[in-house]
Scaffold this motif. Structure first.
Motif, PDB file in Angstrom:
ATOM      1  N   THR A 106      -2.829 -16.173   2.627  1.00 53.44           N
ATOM      2  CA  THR A 106      -3.289 -15.377   1.831  1.00 53.44           C
ATOM      3  C   THR A 106      -4.921 -16.531   2.342  1.00 53.44           C
ATOM      4  O   THR A 106      -5.506 -17.381   2.803  1.00 53.44           O
ATOM      5  CB  THR A 106      -2.863 -16.216   0.461  1.00 53.44           C
ATOM      6  OG1 THR A 106      -3.184 -17.448   0.077  1.00 53.44           O
ATOM      7  CG2 THR A 106      -1.712 -15.464  -0.158  1.00 53.44           C
ATOM      8  N   ALA A 113      -7.831 -11.578  -8.561  1.00 52.57           N
ATOM      9  CA  ALA A 113      -8.211 -10.861  -7.932  1.00 52.57           C
ATOM     10  C   ALA A 113      -8.137 -10.488  -6.099  1.00 52.57           C
ATOM     11  O   ALA A 113      -8.084  -9.145  -5.490  1.00 52.57           O
ATOM     12  CB  ALA A 113      -8.449  -9.723  -8.600  1.00 52.57           C
ATOM     13  N   GLY A 114      -9.338 -11.345  -6.020  1.00 50.47           N
ATOM     14  CA  GLY A 114      -9.646 -11.192  -4.466  1.00 50.47           C
ATOM     15  C   GLY A 114      -9.214 -11.967  -3.654  1.00 50.47           C
ATOM     16  O   GLY A 114      -9.905 -12.047  -2.524  1.00 50.47           O
ATOM     17  N   THR A 116      -6.451 -12.485  -1.257  1.00 47.06           N
ATOM     18  CA  THR A 116      -5.564 -11.102  -0.424  1.00 47.06           C
ATOM     19  C   THR A 116      -4.379 -12.082   0.018  1.00 47.06           C
ATOM     20  O   THR A 116      -4.802 -12.481   1.030  1.00 47.06           O
ATOM     21  CB  THR A 116      -6.631 -10.198   0.318  1.00 47.06           C
ATOM     22  OG1 THR A 116      -7.426  -9.856  -0.574  1.00 47.06           O
ATOM     23  CG2 THR A 116      -5.502  -9.402   1.162  1.00 47.06           C
ATOM     24  N   GLU A 143      -5.239  -2.680   3.953  1.00 48.47           N
ATOM     25  CA  GLU A 143      -3.664  -3.842   3.436  1.00 48.47           C
ATOM     26  C   GLU A 143      -2.800  -2.680   2.975  1.00 48.47           C
ATOM     27  O   GLU A 143      -1.539  -3.180   2.514  1.00 48.47           O
ATOM     28  CB  GLU A 143      -4.567  -4.011   2.175  1.00 48.47           C
ATOM     29  CG  GLU A 143      -3.530  -4.901   0.903  1.00 48.47           C
ATOM     30  CD  GLU A 143      -4.842  -5.480  -0.135  1.00 48.47           C
ATOM     31  OE1 GLU A 143      -3.809  -6.542  -0.988  1.00 48.47           O
ATOM     32  OE2 GLU A 143      -6.141  -4.815  -0.636  1.00 48.47           O
ATOM     33  N   ARG A 174       2.407  -9.636  -6.181  1.00 48.17           N
ATOM     34  CA  ARG A 174       2.319  -8.685  -7.117  1.00 48.17           C
ATOM     35  C   ARG A 174       0.963  -7.997  -7.223  1.00 48.17           C
ATOM     36  O   ARG A 174       1.458  -6.528  -8.175  1.00 48.17           O
ATOM     37  CB  ARG A 174       3.178  -9.388  -8.488  1.00 48.17           C
ATOM     38  CG  ARG A 174       3.554  -8.403 -10.070  1.00 48.17           C
ATOM     39  CD  ARG A 174       3.925  -9.496 -10.907  1.00 48.17           C
ATOM     40  NE  ARG A 174       4.150  -8.345 -11.585  1.00 48.17           N
ATOM     41  CZ  ARG A 174       5.536  -7.564 -12.746  1.00 48.17           C
ATOM     42  NH1 ARG A 174       5.783  -6.931 -11.385  1.00 48.17           N
ATOM     43  NH2 ARG A 174       5.217  -6.868 -13.656  1.00 48.17           N
ATOM     44  N   ASN A 175      -0.121  -8.625  -7.920  1.00 50.16           N
ATOM     45  CA  ASN A 175      -0.770  -8.577  -7.730  1.00 50.16           C
ATOM     46  C   ASN A 175      -2.033  -7.725  -6.945  1.00 50.16           C
ATOM     47  O   ASN A 175      -1.947  -6.981  -7.627  1.00 50.16           O
ATOM     48  CB  ASN A 175      -2.084  -9.958  -7.900  1.00 50.16           C
ATOM     49  CG  ASN A 175      -1.855 -10.797  -9.548  1.00 50.16           C
ATOM     50  OD1 ASN A 175      -1.105 -10.730 -10.239  1.00 50.16           O
ATOM     51  ND2 ASN A 175      -2.485 -12.425  -9.074  1.00 50.16           N
ATOM     52  N   ARG A 176      -1.347  -8.099  -6.310  1.00 49.70           N
ATOM     53  CA  ARG A 176      -1.869  -7.251  -4.776  1.00 49.70           C
ATOM     54  C   ARG A 176      -0.555  -5.495  -4.725  1.00 49.70           C
ATOM     55  O   ARG A 176      -1.702  -4.065  -4.789  1.00 49.70           O
ATOM     56  CB  ARG A 176      -1.616  -7.301  -3.867  1.00 49.70           C
ATOM     57  CG  ARG A 176      -2.460  -9.151  -3.005  1.00 49.70           C
ATOM     58  CD  ARG A 176      -3.834  -8.935  -3.405  1.00 49.70           C
ATOM     59  NE  ARG A 176      -4.534  -7.889  -2.656  1.00 49.70           N
ATOM     60  CZ  ARG A 176      -6.420  -7.540  -3.314  1.00 49.70           C
ATOM     61  NH1 ARG A 176      -6.458  -8.578  -4.311  1.00 49.70           N
ATOM     62  NH2 ARG A 176      -6.078  -6.687  -2.360  1.00 49.70           N
ATOM     63  N   LEU A 178      -0.531  -4.342  -7.677  1.00 50.82           N
ATOM     64  CA  LEU A 178      -0.434  -3.457  -8.625  1.00 50.82           C
ATOM     65  C   LEU A 178      -2.475  -3.191  -8.638  1.00 50.82           C
ATOM     66  O   LEU A 178      -2.806  -1.582  -8.590  1.00 50.82           O
ATOM     67  CB  LEU A 178      -1.003  -4.422 -10.155  1.00 50.82           C
ATOM     68  CG  LEU A 178       0.656  -4.764 -10.783  1.00 50.82           C
ATOM     69  CD1 LEU A 178       0.806  -6.158 -11.622  1.00 50.82           C
ATOM     70  CD2 LEU A 178       1.523  -3.448 -11.137  1.00 50.82           C
ATOM     71  N   LEU A 179      -2.922  -3.722  -7.650  1.00 49.73           N
ATOM     72  CA  LEU A 179      -4.775  -3.012  -7.528  1.00 49.73           C
ATOM     73  C   LEU A 179      -4.268  -2.479  -6.036  1.00 49.73           C
ATOM     74  O   LEU A 179      -5.105  -1.520  -6.254  1.00 49.73           O
ATOM     75  CB  LEU A 179      -5.012  -4.283  -7.126  1.00 49.73           C
ATOM     76  CG  LEU A 179      -5.568  -5.571  -8.040  1.00 49.73           C
ATOM     77  CD1 LEU A 179      -5.886  -6.876  -6.712  1.00 49.73           C
ATOM     78  CD2 LEU A 179      -6.492  -4.866  -8.647  1.00 49.73           C
ATOM     79  N   ASN A 180      -3.526  -1.724  -5.663  1.00 49.68           N
ATOM     80  CA  ASN A 180      -3.358  -0.814  -4.405  1.00 49.68           C
ATOM     81  C   ASN A 180      -1.716   0.627  -5.492  1.00 49.68           C
ATOM     82  O   ASN A 180      -2.062   1.124  -4.497  1.00 49.68           O
ATOM     83  CB  ASN A 180      -2.805  -1.433  -3.191  1.00 49.68           C
ATOM     84  CG  ASN A 180      -3.894  -1.911  -2.865  1.00 49.68           C
ATOM     85  OD1 ASN A 180      -4.204  -2.317  -1.099  1.00 49.68           O
ATOM     86  ND2 ASN A 180      -3.491  -3.267  -2.752  1.00 49.68           N
ATOM     87  N   ARG A 181      -1.814   0.128  -6.588  1.00 50.17           N
ATOM     88  CA  ARG A 181      -1.492   1.079  -7.212  1.00 50.17           C
ATOM     89  C   ARG A 181      -0.074   0.932  -6.372  1.00 50.17           C
ATOM     90  O   ARG A 181       0.655   2.497  -6.536  1.00 50.17           O
ATOM     91  CB  ARG A 181      -1.315   2.297  -7.284  1.00 50.17           C
ATOM     92  CG  ARG A 181      -2.894   2.561  -7.652  1.00 50.17           C
ATOM     93  CD  ARG A 181      -4.203   4.172  -7.777  1.00 50.17           C
ATOM     94  NE  ARG A 181      -5.204   4.262  -9.383  1.00 50.17           N
ATOM     95  CZ  ARG A 181      -5.536   4.651  -9.616  1.00 50.17           C
ATOM     96  NH1 ARG A 181      -5.767   6.066  -9.338  1.00 50.17           N
ATOM     97  NH2 ARG A 181      -6.741   4.519 -10.851  1.00 50.17           N
TER      98      ARG A 181
END
Length: 426
Positions: A106, A113-114, A116, A143, A174-176, A178-181
């Motif tokens: 990463t 959230a920042g 990746t 991404e 999991r965070n990525r 959710l952030l990308n729907r």
């Protein structure tokens, strides 16, 4: 004034002619080839360099690349055998082909959230080989496609095997998602960090994967990139397009995923007592087997083996972990109602190590379970005479006084009834 104007104009024209590149016979400007090469190698500000990766890498879509590697996996046989007979981490409910050894790289360790994920390794058993698929994100804009391909890899898995993945790798993905729907994927998870800490935490300086590889698995990495330098290597690759900067990261994550398989096999061998590695905490190994916290349906044979190991450790009073093992073993036997087994260990530590905790437990056992007040009073009296008993002298005095009061009441009752009680001579 007119002459001055003419002179300045001539100087300006001469300066422009000097800075203009030479022209060939046809009037075409002649430019140095080296300067063109340098200009292409160093991109202009705001201009992204072309990405080129050599095979086995293939460009899947836009900024996403994929490569597949295969290597021999001798440890696969151990995992398959433990899955068939029931091990500490895998059992009959586990499909060896469904294990996915997962590792990611990463842009940082903050986990917010920042952060990746730009590289994912997912390894699976194929016969006696380990097939590792690498997915690589060569720029931020790709991404969503990268995450869709990652999701496909996770959907193929039955159980994820990671090292600190529960708190980091899987949480980041999991965070990525959710952030990308994108709907996250939930799978069973074996995080090897936790059993590794319990088995090796007291014998290793720290339990990072690199230390466990070196001290437990005997793996020495050659010219490996430091994990802290990985984010910077990827950002430099994005700016320059130089694939040589990112190749060490690929080798790093490949070794990580291969080490997960070897570590899983080593932990299972240690649980089965088939590995003579001395870098293991014997007390924690026994507790792991007894508790079997990593499988819903733990093996009874594992628990019995752990209980036997714990008893053997508790019955060696000179071992530095003997007292802790004895306390844990006696607590287990007491909960099971096996007072005889607990009493034997208490008596051993009371007589050979003069353990105050064993004296207190023995006194309580005789006072409350056997109702033998004379034996309880004798144990308290002997313990109170030890030099190291001063720290608990007040507790021993209170216990002795309570036992004496019970003895006195019993004596009064028996004499009032005209009988000869068992404590008349006390």
């Amino acid at each position: 004034m007119h002459n001055l104007y003419e002179r300045l104009k001539q100087q300006k024209e001469a300066k422009s002619a000097a800075s203009r590149p030479d022209s060939g016979p046809s009037g075409v400007s002649v430019v140095d080839a080296a300067s063109v090469s340098d200009a292409r190698r160093e991109p202009r500000p705001g201009r992204r360099p072309a990405v080129r990766l050599s095979p086995p890498w293939e460009q899947v879509a836009g900024e996403v690349w994929r490569a597949v590697y295969r290597s021999a996996a001798p440890a696969a046989a151990v995992v398959r055998r433990c899955a068939s007979i029931g091990g500490l981490l895998v059992g009959p409910e586990t499909d060896p082909e469904g294990l996915c050894f997962l590792d990611s790289e990463t842009t940082g360790l903050s986990g917010g959230a920042g952060t990746t994920a730009f590289l994912l390794a997912s390894a699976r058993l194929q016969a006696e080989e380990l097939e590792t698929t690498l997915l690589f994100l060569s720029d931020f804009s790709g991404e969503p496609v990268f995450l869709q391909l990652v999701r496909e890899q996770l959907l193929r898995a039955q159980t994820l095997v990671t090292y600190n993945g529960r708190a980091f790798d899987v949480a980041i993905l999991r965070n990525r998602f959710l952030l990308n729907r994108i709907e996250p994927v939930e799978r069973q998870h074996i995080d090897l960090l936790h059993p590794a800490r319990r088995l090796f935490g007291t014998v290793l300086e720290r339990c990072s994967l690199s230390v466990v590889e070196r001290e437990i698995l005997g793996i020495t990495r050659q010219a490996d990139i430091d994990g802290a330098a990985v984010p910077d290597a990827w950002l430099r690759f994005i700016r320059t397009g130089d694939s040589a900067r990112i190749q060490p990261v690929f080798s790093h994550v490949l070794q990580d995923s291969a080490s997960l398989l070897q570590l899983l096999a080593r932990i299972e061998l240690l649980a089965a007592d088939e590995d003579g590695n001395g870098n293991v905490d014997p007390l924690q190994r026994a507790r792991l087997l007894i508790e079997s916290p990593y499988r819903v349906a733990g093996s009874l044979s594992l628990r019995q083996r752990g209980l036997s190991s714990l008893e053997a450790l508790a019955c060696v009073p000179d071992h530095p972990q003997s007292a802790t093992a004895a306390r844990y073993y006696c607590a287990l036997q007491r909960r099971r109602g096996n007072w005889g087994a607990a009493q034997r260990v208490w008596l051993l530590h009371f007589e050979r190590r003069r353990s105050l905790w064993a004296a207190v437990e023995l006194a309580k056992y005789h006072e409350h379970r056997r109702r033998d007040l004379a034996a309880a009073a004798d144990i308290v009296e002997r313990a109170a005479g030890w030099d190291h008993a001063r720290a608990v002298q007040a507790e021993l005095v209170r216990r002795r006084q309570r036992i004496e009061r019970k003895l006195l009441r019993s004596l009064v009752k028996t004499r009032a009834a005209g009988k000869t009680g068992p404590y008349d001579g006390v």
